[in-house]
Design an enzyme around this catalytic site. Structure first.
Site: not given
Length: 547
Positions: A98, A199, A249, A323-324
């Site tokens: 990431d 990200d 993302e 994770h969000d």
């Protein structure tokens, strides 16, 4: 072994901080991931994606990177990561990193230098604008709350920070910034990494710095004017033409842009995440409310993206959890009883994994892990959640009401430790866990799941096998059905005379089989072991036939 066509791959997301702790620190580490690779291999995935493991003050759990080349000592060291790659590759598992290149931590040496003076060569690595202490350059809002500009006392200027005050946005207009970032990506490619998740990559190109009339100002930096040029340049300068899988993302994006990001001939990215389908419990776009989700809208958005990306030649990442996001079984399924939890977790898996795109599974999703339902604000650790608590309380919302909202919407819902067994701390750590565990660890854990052939784990394992073995799941076109049905999610996949029909009952009651929908053919997978003349609570199946 991993499949040859990346489009048939399945990715398992690991949040290292909460995965497995081998040191007793209360936080997971790289050695902990290595220790559980046999488990990941048993599931059958092709890639593991690690959320950031670089040096970081951890104000945003690693998404505030202070050194792109150094492993965070809380997780281990560079030798540990080298061992992880070797051990993963020996098991046919590829490793995806990431990378956050929209911003860095304000502790990064670039920003430390940039703060020293306006004529420092690193000053232009970030986005600075003049302004008085009480008069920011624009009225844009940070995604974590407050104004998106942070005042610097020493220079009487503001720096842009679309996220936390400790996350300064990089200036992609600066050639030197882009060169440094590409050099870093190439370092990790040479190190042996097999893929990257970028990200908030669609925010890197900022447009005009003007006040917004409505909303937080997203129109000035989302899918900005040079974003496709920058990503194409990054592709050509780093991973392009190599056996590297990438996913971007995409924040508040559009189908048209995502087709451009992922159409192979454009040489940008392999695939994209979008989050529109995970805002169907945000009434009027407001996250911090307690609200049931809109099932019809969920189907509409999923199918709009399925058809649009398919017809445009783009490629989706398909997912429920990360994770969000809250745990999907608590969000769109049911955790009222263990029976409903298991059935609805399997139903959600089957209905998602029948879609077109690259499936992503978030750690614990394959066990049917649930939201922890924390009852005290001191149990929450996430900066966004704590900011929301303060904001809602300041507006007069009662503490109990805010805690209910957080129990449904907080990012910490997915960050509780992975549940390995029914021992103390669910086998996650011998120390004090950095965040509390969910209360259901005695029932929901990997050890129990592996022993039970009817567990959620084996549904995910079977779906991964079907993705590898069944071309229609990867390449078939998408045809939505019964879009206004209040209970059923139904669609077809079609390829060369083959038809795959997905039927899922999202309700906790039995409903009739839909009329005019062919339900003949072989059952590839189901969460019930027999067939009756109705669709039972949370029943789902994939039916295959040849026309």
């Amino acid at each position: 072994m991993a499949v040859s066509d990346w489009r048939k791959s399945v990715v398992y997301q690991i949040y290292p901080k909460s995965f497995n702790d081998t040191t007793g620190s209360g936080m997971g580490d790289i050695r902990g991931i290595i220790e559980k690779l046999d488990y990941v291999q048993a599931l059958g995935v092709d890639f593991i994606w690690l959320t950031p493991i670089y040096e970081s003050p951890m104000h945003d759990n690693g998404y505030d990177i202070s050194d792109y080349y150094k492993i965070n000592e809380r997780f281990g060291n560079i030798d540990d990561f080298k061992t992880l790659i070797q051990e993963a590759h020996q098991r046919g598992i590829k490793v995806m990193l990431d990378i956050v290149i929209n911003h860095t931590s304000t502790s990064h040496e670039w920003f430390v230098e940039a703060q020293k003076s306006k004529d420092n060569p690193y000053r232009d690595y970030y986005i600075w604008r003049d302004g008085d202490y009480d008069s920011p350059p624009t009225n844009w809002e940070s995604k974590f709350g407050g104004n998106a500009w942070q005042y610097d006392d020493d220079s009487n200027q503001y720096y842009l920070r679309l996220f936390d005050v400790t996350q300064a946005d990089l200036n992609w207009e600066n050639d030197a910034v882009r060169r440094e970032l590409y050099e870093m990506i190439n370092y990790w490619i040479d190190f042996g990494v097999d893929g990257f998740r970028f990200d908030v990559i669609n925010l890197i190109s900022k447009g005009d710095f003007e006040n917004t009339v409505h909303g937080p100002g997203k129109e000035f930096y989302t899918d900005g004017p040079k974003v496709h040029d920058y990503i194409h340049e990054m592709n050509r300068s780093t991973f392009g033409g190599k056996d590297i899988m990438t996913v971007g993302e995409m924040s508040s994006t559009t189908i048209d842009h995502c087709i451009k990001y992922t159409k192979p001939e454009r040489q940008e990215l392999s695939s994209v995440f979008n989050f529109h389908h995970l805002k169907v419990d945000y009434p009027n776009g407001e996250k911090w409310t307690s609200s049931p989700y809109d099932f019809i809208e969920l189907k509409r958005i999923l199918m709009e993206w399925q058809e649009g990306m398919d017809q445009g030649g783009g490629w989706n990442a398909i997912f429920w959890c990360n994770h969000d996001q809250p745990r999907v079984v608590s969000r769109f399924g049911s955790d009222r009883t263990d029976e409903e939890r298991v059935l609805s977790a399997k139903m959600l898996a089957i209905s998602l994994h029948g879609l077109k795109g690259t499936p992503y599974i978030y750690q614990g999703e394959e066990l049917g892990m649930t939201n922890p339902k924390f009852s005290r604000i001191d149990q929450y650790k996430d900066v966004e959640s704590l900011n929301a608590y303060e904001s809602l309380r300041a507006k007069g919302t009662a503490s109990d009401a805010v805690l209910k909202i957080l129990s449904e919407k907080s990012r910490d819902n997915s960050r509780t430790p992975m549940q390995w067994d029914n021992s103390k701390n669910a086998g996650f750590t011998d120390g004090e866990p950095w965040i509390d565990l969910a209360p259901d660890t005695s029932v929901v854990n990997a050890e129990a799941a592996l022993k039970d052939e009817e567990s959620v784990f084996y549904t995910y394992k079977k779906l991964i096998e079907l993705r590898h073995e069944t071309d229609i799941l990867t390449y078939g076109s998408v045809e939505p059905l019964l879009m206004n049905d209040q209970n059923l999610f139904v669609y077809k996949r079609i390829l060369d005379g083959e038809v795959l029909t997905a039927v899922a009952n999202y309700s906790n009651k039995s409903v009739p089989y839909p009329e005019n929908i062919s339900i003949d053919g072989s059952v590839l997978i189901s969460n019930y072991d027999d067939t009756v003349d109705v669709l039972r609570p949370f029943e789902a199946k994939l039916l295959h036939r040849t026309e």
